[in-house]
Design an enzyme around this catalytic site. Structure first.
Site, short mmCIF file in Angstrom:
data_model
loop_
_atom_site.label_atom_id
_atom_site.label_comp_id
_atom_site.label_asym_id
_atom_site.label_seq_id
_atom_site.Cartn_x
_atom_site.Cartn_y
_atom_site.Cartn_z
N HIS A 93 25.72 30.89 42.71
CA HIS A 93 25.04 32.18 42.68
C HIS A 93 25.75 33.15 43.63
O HIS A 93 26.07 32.79 44.76
CB HIS A 93 23.58 32.03 43.11
CG HIS A 93 22.87 33.33 43.31
ND1 HIS A 93 22.34 33.72 44.53
CD2 HIS A 93 22.63 34.36 42.46
CE1 HIS A 93 21.79 34.92 44.41
NE2 HIS A 93 21.95 35.32 43.16
N SER A 94 26.02 34.35 43.15
CA SER A 94 26.56 35.43 43.99
C SER A 94 27.83 34.96 44.71
O SER A 94 28.79 34.54 44.07
CB SER A 94 25.47 35.89 44.96
OG SER A 94 25.80 37.11 45.57
N PHE A 95 27.85 35.01 46.05
CA PHE A 95 29.04 34.60 46.79
C PHE A 95 29.41 33.14 46.52
O PHE A 95 30.58 32.77 46.55
CB PHE A 95 28.81 34.82 48.29
CG PHE A 95 30.00 34.49 49.15
CD1 PHE A 95 31.10 35.34 49.19
CD2 PHE A 95 30.03 33.33 49.91
CE1 PHE A 95 32.20 35.04 49.99
CE2 PHE A 95 31.12 33.03 50.70
CZ PHE A 95 32.21 33.88 50.74
#
Length: 311
Positions: A101-103
């Site tokens: 998720h995300s980073f």
């Protein structure tokens, strides 16, 4: 599949904490949380995924229940790639899938082109697999200088005790800085992200983590194309309609253009190995409404078919 076990994997600077669900004999999936989050990010999603897989959600160094890195050094994106390899080695995994998720998706992507033979499938949850340097070139040296200065500033403050506040004040502060996450999911992340003391709670995470741009690696368009060519994994790219790009940043148009360029390169390079799906929701849709992405991810993990959006 609500039951999980806690893992504590030894590393030279301490340990990496993780949570595991599913069948030990099943295909392994390593789950990578977003910046300043922790392994609880996947608590609501993983129980909805196929129980025949073995899921491990790790806390990056300096996050959650994992040890902080050695004093005197900042955190870099490649440090987390190093941690992924260490976790895989500790678990004796030769080949596995990544869910980021995300980073965490950015770290997973970097791992996928540095160690391409080890990654079967890569699932990106509202994440950019690469950050282009084009829109930020004017700030590149500013970021590098700030990264060095930030470490020194944090070290100067280390002599002061950590702030201890009430659980409610901690939650409100967290929600102010993470307005997309919502109260219920914020509480879930703080369960693992804080430690209870007599006077209240305090944050676990390393103070050096600071601003995200101090830690990401910017790549050129030529580098991006070369890195994509090295990837062997099948990639599922899930974008939330009200996700990362809609955060109200000043350079929102540039971010959107960069993401669209990344998507085009991934599609043209990986061809049928790249699948892009949009779902209704914000940046934390995998926590707030995990059913919106669970079916898509399950289809991708279990088969070689092109998945369809579950709006």
């Amino acid at each position: 599949m609500d039951l999980f076990s806690e893992l504590k994997l030894s590393v030279p600077w301490g340990h990496i904490a993780a949570k595991a669900w599913g069948s030990l004999q099943g295909p392994p999936v390593l789950c990578l949380h977003g910046w300043l989050d922790n392994a609880n990010s996947f608590d609501r999603l993983i129980p909805l995924l196929p129980q025949t897989f073995y899921y491990v959600a790790m806390d990056f160094g300096g996050h959650g229940l994992s040890s902080h890195h050695h004093p005197g050094f900042p955190y870099h994106q490649q440090d987390y790639v190093n941690e992924v390899l260490r976790v895989a080695a500790a678990l004796k995994w030769k080949r596995f899938s990544l869910l980021g998720h995300s980073f965490g998706g950015t770290v997973g992507s970097m791992f996928s082109y540095i160690f391409p033979e080890m990654v079967d499938k890569l699932i990106l949850l509202d994440s950019s697999p690469f950050f282009l340097d084009a829109p930020e070139m004017n700030n590149l040296l500013v970021y590098r200088r700030r990264r060095i200065e930030h470490v020194l500033q944090v070290e100067a403050k280390q002599q002061k005790p950590r702030n201890v506040v009430s659980p409610e004040d901690m939650l409100q502060s967290f929600l102010k800085n993470n307005f997309k996450v919502g109260e219920e999911c914020g509480k879930l992340l703080l369960e693992r992200g804080t430690t209870k003391v007599a006077e209240g709670v305090m944050l676990n995470r390393d103070r050096r983590l600071g601003l995200t741009e101090n830690h990401i690696e910017l790549v050129s368009k030529n580098q991006l194309e070369y890195f994509c060519m090295k990837m062997q994994a099948r990639v599922l790219h899930i974008k939330a309609t009200e996700g990362y790009v809609s955060y109200g940043r000043e350079n929102q148009d540039e971010i959107r253009d960069s993401l669209q360029f990344v998507q085009r390169v991934l599609k043209s390079t990986l061809k049928e190995r790249y699948q892009y799906v949009e779902v209704t929701g914000n940046h934390y849709v995998h926590m707030q409404e995990p059913q919106r992405v669970a079916g898509i991810i399950s289809d991708f993990l279990e088969s070689n078919r092109v998945v369809q959006a579950h709006l």
